[in-house]
Design an enzyme around this catalytic site. Structure first.
Site, short mmCIF file in Angstrom:
data_model
loop_
_atom_site.label_atom_id
_atom_site.label_comp_id
_atom_site.label_asym_id
_atom_site.label_seq_id
_atom_site.Cartn_x
_atom_site.Cartn_y
_atom_site.Cartn_z
N HIS A 179 64.96 -24.23 108.08
CA HIS A 179 64.52 -23.14 108.95
C HIS A 179 65.49 -21.99 108.70
O HIS A 179 66.67 -22.08 109.02
CB HIS A 179 64.55 -23.56 110.42
CG HIS A 179 63.47 -24.50 110.80
ND1 HIS A 179 63.66 -25.56 111.65
CD2 HIS A 179 62.16 -24.55 110.43
CE1 HIS A 179 62.51 -26.23 111.79
NE2 HIS A 179 61.59 -25.63 111.05
N SER A 180 64.94 -20.94 108.10
CA SER A 180 65.83 -19.91 107.56
C SER A 180 66.72 -19.19 108.57
O SER A 180 67.82 -18.77 108.22
CB SER A 180 65.01 -18.87 106.79
OG SER A 180 63.78 -18.61 107.43
N ARG A 181 66.28 -19.07 109.84
CA ARG A 181 67.09 -18.32 110.82
C ARG A 181 68.32 -19.08 111.29
O ARG A 181 69.19 -18.50 111.94
CB ARG A 181 66.24 -17.92 112.03
CG ARG A 181 65.69 -19.09 112.84
CD ARG A 181 64.67 -18.59 113.86
NE ARG A 181 64.08 -19.64 114.67
CZ ARG A 181 62.96 -19.49 115.39
NH1 ARG A 181 62.32 -18.34 115.38
NH2 ARG A 181 62.50 -20.49 116.13
N GLU A 182 68.39 -20.37 110.93
CA GLU A 182 69.50 -21.20 111.40
C GLU A 182 70.69 -21.03 110.46
O GLU A 182 71.10 -21.97 109.78
CB GLU A 182 69.01 -22.65 111.53
CG GLU A 182 67.88 -22.73 112.58
CD GLU A 182 67.04 -24.02 112.56
OE1 GLU A 182 67.41 -24.97 111.84
OE2 GLU A 182 66.02 -24.06 113.27
N ARG A 237 61.62 -18.14 110.87
CA ARG A 237 61.86 -19.59 110.82
C ARG A 237 61.15 -20.28 109.65
O ARG A 237 61.72 -21.16 109.00
CB ARG A 237 61.35 -20.18 112.15
CG ARG A 237 61.17 -21.68 112.21
CD ARG A 237 60.53 -22.03 113.56
NE ARG A 237 60.09 -23.40 113.70
CZ ARG A 237 60.86 -24.40 114.16
NH1 ARG A 237 62.10 -24.18 114.50
NH2 ARG A 237 60.36 -25.62 114.27
N ARG A 255 57.21 -29.33 110.02
CA ARG A 255 56.02 -29.92 110.63
C ARG A 255 55.00 -30.21 109.53
O ARG A 255 53.86 -30.58 109.82
CB ARG A 255 55.35 -28.96 111.65
CG ARG A 255 56.23 -28.55 112.83
CD ARG A 255 56.47 -29.71 113.81
NE ARG A 255 57.21 -29.27 114.99
CZ ARG A 255 58.53 -29.11 115.02
NH1 ARG A 255 59.27 -29.34 113.95
NH2 ARG A 255 59.12 -28.70 116.14
N HIS A 306 69.92 -28.75 111.09
CA HIS A 306 69.30 -27.62 111.78
C HIS A 306 70.26 -27.03 112.80
O HIS A 306 71.36 -27.53 113.00
CB HIS A 306 68.07 -28.12 112.56
CG HIS A 306 66.94 -28.57 111.72
ND1 HIS A 306 65.75 -27.89 111.64
CD2 HIS A 306 66.79 -29.65 110.91
CE1 HIS A 306 64.92 -28.53 110.83
NE2 HIS A 306 65.53 -29.60 110.37
N SER A 307 69.81 -25.96 113.45
CA SER A 307 70.52 -25.50 114.66
C SER A 307 69.45 -24.91 115.59
O SER A 307 68.38 -24.54 115.10
CB SER A 307 71.58 -24.44 114.31
OG SER A 307 71.00 -23.16 114.09
N TYR A 308 69.61 -24.67 116.87
CA TYR A 308 70.82 -25.01 117.60
C TYR A 308 70.45 -26.02 118.68
O TYR A 308 69.26 -26.20 118.96
CB TYR A 308 71.42 -23.75 118.22
CG TYR A 308 70.52 -23.01 119.16
CD1 TYR A 308 69.62 -22.03 118.69
CD2 TYR A 308 70.52 -23.26 120.54
CE1 TYR A 308 68.77 -21.35 119.55
CE2 TYR A 308 69.68 -22.58 121.41
CZ TYR A 308 68.81 -21.63 120.91
OH TYR A 308 67.95 -20.94 121.77
N GLU A 380 71.43 -31.02 115.01
CA GLU A 380 71.21 -29.68 115.56
C GLU A 380 72.62 -29.17 115.87
O GLU A 380 73.29 -29.68 116.76
CB GLU A 380 70.37 -29.71 116.84
CG GLU A 380 68.92 -30.11 116.64
CD GLU A 380 68.04 -28.94 116.16
OE1 GLU A 380 68.54 -27.81 116.07
OE2 GLU A 380 66.86 -29.19 115.87
#
Lengths: 419, 177
Positions: A179-182, A237, A255, A306-308, A380
């Site tokens: 997920h790129s925004r993490e 994301r 997913r 991942h985050s968060y 996470e």
């Protein structure tokens, strides 16, 4: 974004010799079709030399217009006369070019060697890919880079292989940045890859692991999304694949896996952040990993980062039924989380995805687990919402540092429990 | 479970001062989510076991700083992409945090988990009285759906009278780019 491309072309062509001093870019929003027509006519006046950087698509949709300095007054009078609303997006194109050039020269000077790479700041795709090459160059007997496929926008999908030899040894798979925004995850990935290399031959556990197992590490699992977070939307994301019949872009790569695909823990709406995609493994970023792990045939652990939320999770996410190895995975998670907390006191929750966070189907770890990879975990990372995805870069090294013992716990357990 | 009414949760919390980790206050709370209705905020009752720190000095410093600005304050992207918040913007950010807490409360159900992700834009609005007014456009992150929801809030603040959200509205998600 188109603006950057044009800048590069302009810079290349003109050598930034003050050619654009005083030029402006105006953001124009026509409120009806009549204004659209007026604007098209304006664009066709050759002597004005104006250029639409972002086209006129319809009323209410902003268009960006580059206006050379000599035409500025005429254009603004025209817009005001016809009550066409506009705002000044770029006040002085030349000033912006000068600033960009300064910044680019500065950071190019800095990234000269592996030992000066700044682990305490966030980097671009190019910087991380360059650093990966430097890591391989510096440690050719331990690290190599393989390409497992291409992203939707044809970027290479690179995986670092840590190996001391052997042939198809049992392996551990790590990924960050799906997920790129993490952003904390890619940053932690870089630090961790570096740590593995530093500790081989120094730390007994790392040495033991790499003496009989291989580690595969995909640091930028979603490169298209990552580039997009830098150029356009920091909170993007998904992947950047075009969805047929929809103006919404992208599929949630977590997913899209073939494990409980299509349930209530994902969405069928392309505009949703948890859109599962048209079918399982539709995303080339996901398919590449599926193909790699399948053909490798000897992957014993998959750890997806991942985050968060500060959690350590294991299957299942697509159903509430406990996994067959629930007890063992739970005990391992408990230990890992305890060792993580020992570093700076950071508290993590742990448990199955479904029990601890929410129902989510088509996830990486569920697919891995259902395909024979017993030790499948999702991290996470920090924080719990205070900064969320926009975690300050001052927390990169502390986050990576505390996560390391937890990762090591899992990897050691995998080593000591062959199956 | 409370038949025909909804679900009640009994909570024991520890409140921690963001600026001083050692300063904590215990708190108990009862939260009642009403059955069915999505348009009704949950009921909240709480008891603080102790006192919150006095912030008069810092409040007045911030108040006077804003009052003495020549032009109305305007800012964007707080924190920025790298998580940075300039020292001058810290109080603006905390104000947004409090105000968005109200918005989140008003829009929460048992199936939502909201956090303030970023202040996209904040503009100070000139007022003739002693209140400070800020027009915020914030991004809320909803954990279950993973959606980023733009939300407009009009926030009033005064050192003695506290925070008030006088207007707020959910914004349409831009078909991005």
């Amino acid at each position: 974004m188109k603006i950057l491309l044009v800048f590069t072309a302009l810079v290349a062509a003109a050598g930034t010799e003050q050619l654009f001093r005083g030029d402006q870019v105006l953001r124009i929003t026509a409120s009806n079709e009549e204004q659209i027509t007026l604007l098209r006519v304006l664009g066709e006046q050759a002597e004005l030399q104006i250029d639409f950087w972002r086209d006129l698509t319809g009323p209410g949709h902003p268009a960006d217009l580059w206006v050379p300095f000599p035409s500025l007054q005429a254009v603004k009078i025209f817009l005001e006369f016809h009550s066409i609303s506009y705002s000044v997006m770029i006040e002085d194109v030349q000033a912006l070019l000068d600033e960009e050039k300064k910044n680019m020269t500065r950071s190019r000077r800095i990234q000269r060697s592996i030992s000066t790479f700044d682990f305490a700041s966030y980097h671009t795709l190019e910087e991380i890919y360059d650093w990966m090459d430097m890591l391989v160059d510096d440690h050719p007997n331990l690290v190599s880079k393989i390409q497992i496929g291409q992203s939707y926008e044809n970027r290479p999908l690179y995986v670092l292989k840590f190996s001391t030899g052997g042939s198809n040894r049992p392996a551990i798979w790590l990924d960050t940045g799906i997920h790129s925004r993490e952003w904390i995850t890619q940053a932690t990935g870089v630090w961790t890859a570096n740590k593995i290399v530093k500790e081989y031959g120094q730390d007994p556990s790392v040495t033991a692991i790499l003496d009989s197992m291989d580690i595969f590490f995909e640091i930028i699992t979603n490169p298209d999304g990552f580039v997009f977070t830098h150029s356009s939307n920091r909170l993007w994301r998904k992947t950047r694949s075009i969805n047929a019949g929809s103006s919404c872009v992208g599929v949630d790569p977590n997913r899209n896996w073939d494990a409980g695909f299509g349930g209530s823990g994902s969405s069928s709406d392309p505009c949703s952040e948890t859109y599962r995609g048209p079918y399982a493994h539709s995303e080339s970023e996901v398919k590449a990993i599926v193909d790699f792990i399948r053909s490798h045939g000897n992957v014993k652990s998959v750890i997806s980062i991942h985050s968060y939320s500060q959690m350590l999770l294991f299957p299942y996410g697509y159903k509430r039924t406990p996994a067959a190895h629930h007890q063992e995975l739970n005990e391992l998670a408990k230990k890992a989380v305890s060792d993580l907390a020992a570093m700076y006191g950071t508290k993590y929750a742990y448990g199955s995805v479904a029990d601890t966070i929410y129902l989510a189907d088509g996830t990486t770890v569920d697919w891995a687990y259902d395909n024979g990879v017993k030790y499948s975990f999702t991290f996470e990372l920090r924080d719990t919402g205070r900064y969320g995805f926009l975690l300050p870069s001052t927390q990169i090294i502390p986050t990576a540092t505390e996560t390391w013992p937890a990762l090591l716990d899992i990897m050691v357990h995998v080593l000591e429990h062959p199956y | 479970d409370i038949d025909d009414v909804g679900h009640k949760y009994y909570l024991e919390l520890v409140l921690e001062d963001v600026l001083d980790k050692d300063s904590t206050v215990n708190c108990t709370a009862e939260v009642l989510y009403h059955l069915g209705s999505k348009n009704v905020a949950p009921d909240v009752q709480f008891t603080l076991e102790g006192e919150l720190k006095n912030t008069d000095e810092a409040d007045n410093v911030f108040y006077n700083q804003i009052k003495s600005l020549e032009k109305e304050l305007v800012a964007e992207n707080i924190p920025d992409s790298h998580g940075n918040v300039s020292p001058e913007m810290e109080p603006i950010r905390r104000l947004a945090w409090v105000a968005s807490g109200y918005v989140i409360w008003q829009n929460s159900t048992e199936n939502t988990k909201f956090h303030l992700a970023q202040i996209k834009r904040v503009k100070q609005v000139k007022r003739s009285d002693e209140y400070l007014e800020f027009d915020y456009m914030v991004l809320l992150h909803e954990m279950v759906s993973q959606e980023i929801i733009p939300w407009q809030m009009t926030v009033l603040w005064h050192p003695q009278h506290g925070v008030q959200v006088t207007q707020d509205s959910r914004q349409p998600k831009h078909a991005s780019e």
